[in-house]
Write an enzyme that holds these catalytic residues in place. Structure first.
Site, PDB file in Angstrom:
ATOM      1  N   GLU A   1       9.208  -4.625  12.933  1.00  0.00           N
ATOM      2  CA  GLU A   1       8.871  -3.451  12.123  1.00  0.00           C
ATOM      3  C   GLU A   1       7.650  -2.749  12.723  1.00  0.00           C
ATOM      4  O   GLU A   1       6.629  -3.393  12.961  1.00  0.00           O
ATOM      5  CB  GLU A   1       8.559  -3.917  10.700  1.00  0.00           C
ATOM      6  CG  GLU A   1       8.318  -2.795   9.735  1.00  0.00           C
ATOM      7  CD  GLU A   1       8.165  -3.290   8.298  1.00  0.00           C
ATOM      8  OE1 GLU A   1       7.541  -4.349   8.076  1.00  0.00           O
ATOM      9  OE2 GLU A   1       8.662  -2.592   7.393  1.00  0.00           O
TER      10      GLU A   1
ATOM     11  N   ARG B   1      -5.587  -1.601  -0.279  1.00  0.00           N
ATOM     12  CA  ARG B   1      -5.733  -0.405   0.567  1.00  0.00           C
ATOM     13  C   ARG B   1      -5.584   0.874  -0.245  1.00  0.00           C
ATOM     14  O   ARG B   1      -6.176   1.898   0.107  1.00  0.00           O
ATOM     15  CB  ARG B   1      -4.692  -0.456   1.696  1.00  0.00           C
ATOM     16  CG  ARG B   1      -4.954  -1.576   2.680  1.00  0.00           C
ATOM     17  CD  ARG B   1      -3.803  -1.795   3.638  1.00  0.00           C
ATOM     18  NE  ARG B   1      -3.516  -0.635   4.462  1.00  0.00           N
ATOM     19  CZ  ARG B   1      -2.608  -0.611   5.429  1.00  0.00           C
ATOM     20  NH1 ARG B   1      -1.907  -1.703   5.697  1.00  0.00           N
ATOM     21  NH2 ARG B   1      -2.401   0.475   6.133  1.00  0.00           N
TER      22      ARG B   1
ATOM     23  N   CYS C   1       9.810   1.275   3.504  1.00  0.00           N
ATOM     24  CA  CYS C   1      10.734   0.180   3.830  1.00  0.00           C
ATOM     25  C   CYS C   1      12.145   0.705   4.011  1.00  0.00           C
ATOM     26  O   CYS C   1      13.014  -0.024   4.468  1.00  0.00           O
ATOM     27  CB  CYS C   1      10.706  -0.879   2.738  1.00  0.00           C
ATOM     28  SG  CYS C   1      11.369  -0.247   1.201  1.00  0.00           S
TER      29      CYS C   1
ATOM     30  N   SER D   1       5.004  -7.238   3.329  1.00  0.00           N
ATOM     31  CA  SER D   1       5.532  -7.608   4.642  1.00  0.00           C
ATOM     32  C   SER D   1       6.294  -8.936   4.564  1.00  0.00           C
ATOM     33  O   SER D   1       6.050  -9.766   3.671  1.00  0.00           O
ATOM     34  CB  SER D   1       4.374  -7.719   5.629  1.00  0.00           C
ATOM     35  OG  SER D   1       3.455  -8.683   5.155  1.00  0.00           O
TER      36      SER D   1
ATOM     37  N   LYS E   1      -1.439  -6.785  -9.616  1.00  0.00           N
ATOM     38  CA  LYS E   1      -2.471  -6.909  -8.564  1.00  0.00           C
ATOM     39  C   LYS E   1      -2.145  -5.786  -7.578  1.00  0.00           C
ATOM     40  O   LYS E   1      -1.173  -5.856  -6.833  1.00  0.00           O
ATOM     41  CB  LYS E   1      -2.366  -8.282  -7.886  1.00  0.00           C
ATOM     42  CG  LYS E   1      -3.622  -8.785  -7.213  1.00  0.00           C
ATOM     43  CD  LYS E   1      -4.062  -8.001  -6.016  1.00  0.00           C
ATOM     44  CE  LYS E   1      -3.274  -8.361  -4.777  1.00  0.00           C
ATOM     45  NZ  LYS E   1      -3.597  -7.395  -3.648  1.00  0.00           N
TER      46      LYS E   1
ATOM     47  N   PHE F   1       0.804  -1.230   0.000  1.00  0.00           N
ATOM     48  CA  PHE F   1       0.000   0.000   0.000  1.00  0.00           C
ATOM     49  C   PHE F   1       0.835   1.277   0.000  1.00  0.00           C
ATOM     50  O   PHE F   1       0.344   2.336  -0.326  1.00  0.00           O
ATOM     51  CB  PHE F   1      -0.931   0.009   1.237  1.00  0.00           C
ATOM     52  CG  PHE F   1      -0.242   0.404   2.524  1.00  0.00           C
ATOM     53  CD1 PHE F   1      -0.105   1.746   2.869  1.00  0.00           C
ATOM     54  CD2 PHE F   1       0.286  -0.546   3.388  1.00  0.00           C
ATOM     55  CE1 PHE F   1       0.537   2.120   4.046  1.00  0.00           C
ATOM     56  CE2 PHE F   1       0.932  -0.179   4.560  1.00  0.00           C
ATOM     57  CZ  PHE F   1       1.059   1.161   4.890  1.00  0.00           C
TER      58      PHE F   1
HETATM   59  P1  NAD Z   1       1.208  -6.819   2.909  1.00  0.00           P
HETATM   60  O1  NAD Z   1       2.224  -7.914   2.979  1.00  0.00           O
HETATM   61  O2  NAD Z   1       0.121  -6.799   3.889  1.00  0.00           O
HETATM   62  O3  NAD Z   1       0.499  -6.806   1.461  1.00  0.00           O
HETATM   63  C1  NAD Z   1       1.235  -6.697   0.273  1.00  0.00           C
HETATM   64  C2  NAD Z   1       0.439  -7.317  -0.863  1.00  0.00           C
HETATM   65  O4  NAD Z   1       0.296  -8.725  -0.642  1.00  0.00           O
HETATM   66  C3  NAD Z   1      -0.969  -6.779  -1.032  1.00  0.00           C
HETATM   67  O5  NAD Z   1      -1.236  -6.626  -2.402  1.00  0.00           O
HETATM   68  C4  NAD Z   1      -1.841  -7.853  -0.406  1.00  0.00           C
HETATM   69  O6  NAD Z   1      -3.138  -7.895  -0.988  1.00  0.00           O
HETATM   70  C5  NAD Z   1      -1.067  -9.105  -0.720  1.00  0.00           C
HETATM   71  N1  NAD Z   1      -1.235 -10.190   0.264  1.00  0.00           N
HETATM   72  C6  NAD Z   1      -1.456 -10.062   1.605  1.00  0.00           C
HETATM   73  N2  NAD Z   1      -1.488 -11.280   2.185  1.00  0.00           N
HETATM   74  C7  NAD Z   1      -1.281 -12.188   1.209  1.00  0.00           C
HETATM   75  C8  NAD Z   1      -1.181 -13.605   1.179  1.00  0.00           C
HETATM   76  N3  NAD Z   1      -1.317 -14.338   2.284  1.00  0.00           N
HETATM   77  N4  NAD Z   1      -0.941 -14.215  -0.010  1.00  0.00           N
HETATM   78  C9  NAD Z   1      -0.779 -13.484  -1.137  1.00  0.00           C
HETATM   79  N5  NAD Z   1      -0.863 -12.134  -1.170  1.00  0.00           N
HETATM   80  C10 NAD Z   1      -1.101 -11.499  -0.021  1.00  0.00           C
HETATM   81  O7  NAD Z   1       2.061  -5.440   2.941  1.00  0.00           O
HETATM   82  P2  NAD Z   1       1.510  -3.941   3.068  1.00  0.00           P
HETATM   83  O8  NAD Z   1       1.019  -3.714   4.450  1.00  0.00           O
HETATM   84  O9  NAD Z   1       0.641  -3.605   1.922  1.00  0.00           O
HETATM   85  O10 NAD Z   1       2.873  -3.128   2.858  1.00  0.00           O
HETATM   86  C11 NAD Z   1       3.736  -2.779   3.909  1.00  0.00           C
HETATM   87  C12 NAD Z   1       4.900  -3.748   3.989  1.00  0.00           C
HETATM   88  O11 NAD Z   1       5.628  -3.741   2.770  1.00  0.00           O
HETATM   89  C13 NAD Z   1       5.909  -3.341   5.064  1.00  0.00           C
HETATM   90  O12 NAD Z   1       6.324  -4.512   5.726  1.00  0.00           O
HETATM   91  C14 NAD Z   1       7.048  -2.750   4.265  1.00  0.00           C
HETATM   92  O13 NAD Z   1       8.318  -2.808   4.876  1.00  0.00           O
HETATM   93  C15 NAD Z   1       7.018  -3.588   3.026  1.00  0.00           C
HETATM   94  N6  NAD Z   1       7.669  -2.930   1.895  1.00  0.00           N
HETATM   95  C16 NAD Z   1       8.876  -3.428   1.504  1.00  0.00           C
HETATM   96  C17 NAD Z   1       9.557  -2.815   0.466  1.00  0.00           C
HETATM   97  C18 NAD Z   1      10.889  -3.344   0.024  1.00  0.00           C
HETATM   98  O14 NAD Z   1      11.391  -2.900  -0.991  1.00  0.00           O
HETATM   99  N7  NAD Z   1      11.479  -4.287   0.734  1.00  0.00           N
HETATM  100  C19 NAD Z   1       9.003  -1.699  -0.167  1.00  0.00           C
HETATM  101  C20 NAD Z   1       7.762  -1.223   0.267  1.00  0.00           C
HETATM  102  C21 NAD Z   1       7.099  -1.853   1.306  1.00  0.00           C
END
Ligand code: NAD
Length: 487
Positions: free
Chosen positions: A387, A179, A283, A228, A175, A151
């Site tokens: 985190e 949010r 991140c 995450s 996809k 998000f």
């Molecule tokens: P999230 O893991 O909740 O969701 C990310 C995506 O995965 C969404 O599109 C969601 O619909 C999908 N998703 C959720 N659960 C799933 C499952 N069980 N199976 C398949 N798909 C699923 O993350 P968020 O809250 O949207 O984003 C924040 C997180 O992203 C933080 O942990 C942040 O550190 C991380 N992030 C990392 C980077 C990086 O480059 N390492 C960059 C940006 C954000």
């Protein structure tokens, strides 16, 4: 007025999702309803992947230089619509308009680099590997790829991948985050205008069901995930089982190290932006502030940092005078507030309590926190290990650089770490030894440019090649070796 309902973009057309369920997308600064986004089903995702499979053969046969021209047109349209794209991010996410402008600029830069594809995807060759025999390596596109997006950078993150994937001759399905789906909808509106062949790029709104449909479809060649760590691990495993390529970028807990010779007044702007920019929902945000030095140095640093954090103006991100917006939703605020409470119960001291709100203007409080500073944090406390993803700085101390590096290495994450110092020897040792993907030296947010790879280490990254730059070209292509002899 009727509420706008977002659609999916499939096979070059805007279509309604078949799923009957919609999520309300709320402006976190004002609590107002912005639109509704469909929770797409497996059937919706299958349609997009099928269209991508159909489009692949013609698209891979389109000369790379012609594929790049679509990106040139898209860049021009993004420049024309720069403000609208940026405002959309602030509306649905809450970040300040200046942060959104930065995100739009970074997104455009991805397309600019990817449009160099005629050079980037070239292979190599050698005559006479044996007498009269030549060998050539071509890098070929593979088929359908997709991305599952988080998000927090709703416009930019899918653009770490999409422009490179399609420039290489693959077809692609996004996809978006359930949010913050509006920024991708705005981007695909522009993509629609450039007249890409139907099916080359599609957008599906949805949650886990749509993500799983993408991961499990037999037609997929690979998936990029950003989100995450627990989900990144699951996706990495699933892609392994399904035999497809994966880049899975996970969460982070970044250390910012202040050595005793750091000039606090010089580095304050970088520190504040690192910890509190995007309300800590990056991140690459600073999370643990590790101060090296005696009590006098420490107290001087901390007093100035707390004072500066207290003065950050918090409010509606569209107000140009505001320096920090809200958390993206109420659940995030509750989670971060809970982690502050838990840190106190573990022994951390609250130096600045962001739960006491001080907002610019009369706004609903549901998603807001002000900057928070926790002192006396120990490396093994939950608040230092996990985190938080909010505007919270955990302040730790170390006696020297060796102890600093040990503390960083005990943390499960390895996305980024920065050191602030005027001593080259310390900077060099830190750069050389610290196990993270991105190192900052007197830089608080280590965001690699689009022409460099981006990925973390340890629990922050699962995969081999990273996103962006030349690495991602390798991810989206397969080398084919031709050895030839003519009689
Ligand atoms: P999230 O893991 O909740 O969701 C990310 C995506 O995965 C969404 O599109 C969601 O619909 C999908 N998703 C959720 N659960 C799933 C499952 N069980 N199976 C398949 N798909 C699923 O993350 P968020 O809250 O949207 O984003 C924040 C997180 O992203 C933080 O942990 C942040 O550190 C991380 N992030 C990392 C980077 C990086 O480059 N390492 C960059 C940006 C954000």
């Amino acid at each position: 007025m009727p509420v706008t309902r977002l659609q999916n973009y499939v096979n070059g057309e805007w279509v309604d999702a078949t799923a009957g369920r919609y999520n309300e997308i709320i402006n976190p600064a004002h609590g107002t309803l912005l639109c509704e986004a469909p929770v797409s089903s497996q059937a919706d995702m299958d349609l997009a992947i099928h269209a991508a499979e159909e489009a692949f053969q013609d698209w891979r046969n389109t000369p790379p230089v012609a594929r790049a021209r679509y990106l040139h047109r898209l860049i021009a349209l993004m420049e024309e619509n720069f403000n609208e794209l940026s405002i959309t991010q602030t509306l649905e996410h809450g970040k300040t308009i200046d942060e959104s402008r930065g995100e739009t600029r970074r997104g455009i830069e991805m397309l600019e680099v990817a449009s160099g594809i005629p050079s980037l995807m070239q292979g190599f060759n050698l005559e006479d590997i044996a007498h009269g025999i030549d060998e050539v390596a071509f890098y070929q596109p593979m088929g359908v790829f997709g991305c599952i997006a988080p998000f927090n950078f709703p416009l930019m993150i899918p653009l770490w991948f999409l422009p490179f994937a399609i420039a290489c001759g693959n077809t692609f399905v996004v996809k978006s985050s359930p949010r913050t789906p509006m920024s991708q909808a705005a981007f695909f509106k522009l993509l629609d205008e450039v007249g890409l062949p139907p099916g080359v790029a599609s957008l599906v709104n949805g949650e886990t069901k749509a993500a799983n449909a993408l991961l499990d479809h037999h037609g997929m060649q690979g998936v990029t995930f950003v989100g995450s760590t627990p989900v990144a691990k699951e996706i990495y495993k699933k892609c392994g089982e399904n035999g497809i390529r994966v880049i899975a970028q996970g969460g982070a807990k970044n250390f910012i190290v202040l050595m005793p010779d750091a000039e606090i007044d010089q580095v304050m702007v970088s520190l504040l932006s690192s910890f509190y920019g995007n309300a800590g929902q990056r991140c690459l945000s600073g999370a643990n502030l590790l101060v090296v030095g005696d009590d006098k140095t420490y107290n001087r640093f901390l007093d100035k940092f707390v004072e500066a954090a207290r003065n950050i103006k918090v409010g509606d991100g569209l107000d140009e005078s505001v320096q920090m917006g809200p958390l993206q939703n109420e659940a995030s605020k509750e989670r971060v507030s809970g982690m502050i409470e838990n840190a106190i119960s573990e022994g951390a001291k609250l130096k600045l309590d962001g739960r006491r709100l001080n907002l610019v203007g009369d706004l609903p409080e549901a998603c807001f926190l002000n900057p928070t500073v926790l002192e006396s944090v120990q490396p093994d406390m939950t608040c230092a290990m996990e985190e938080i993803f909010g505007p919270v700085a955990c302040v730790l101390r170390a006696k020297d650089l060796e102890e600093t590096i040990d503390i960083i290495h005990c943390n499960p994450y390895g996305n980024a770490a920065s050191i602030f110092t005027n001593t080259g020897k310390w900077a060099r040792q830190f750069r050389h030894e610290v196990v993270v993907g991105n190192v900052g030296i007197n830089v608080g947010i280590v965001a690699p440019m689009s022409f460099f790879p981006f990925g973390g280490r340890k629990d922050s990254f699962f995969g081999v090649v990273h996103g962006q730059g030349r690495d991602v070209i390798r991810f989206f292509t397969e080398p084919k070796i031709v050895i030839e002899r003519w009689f």
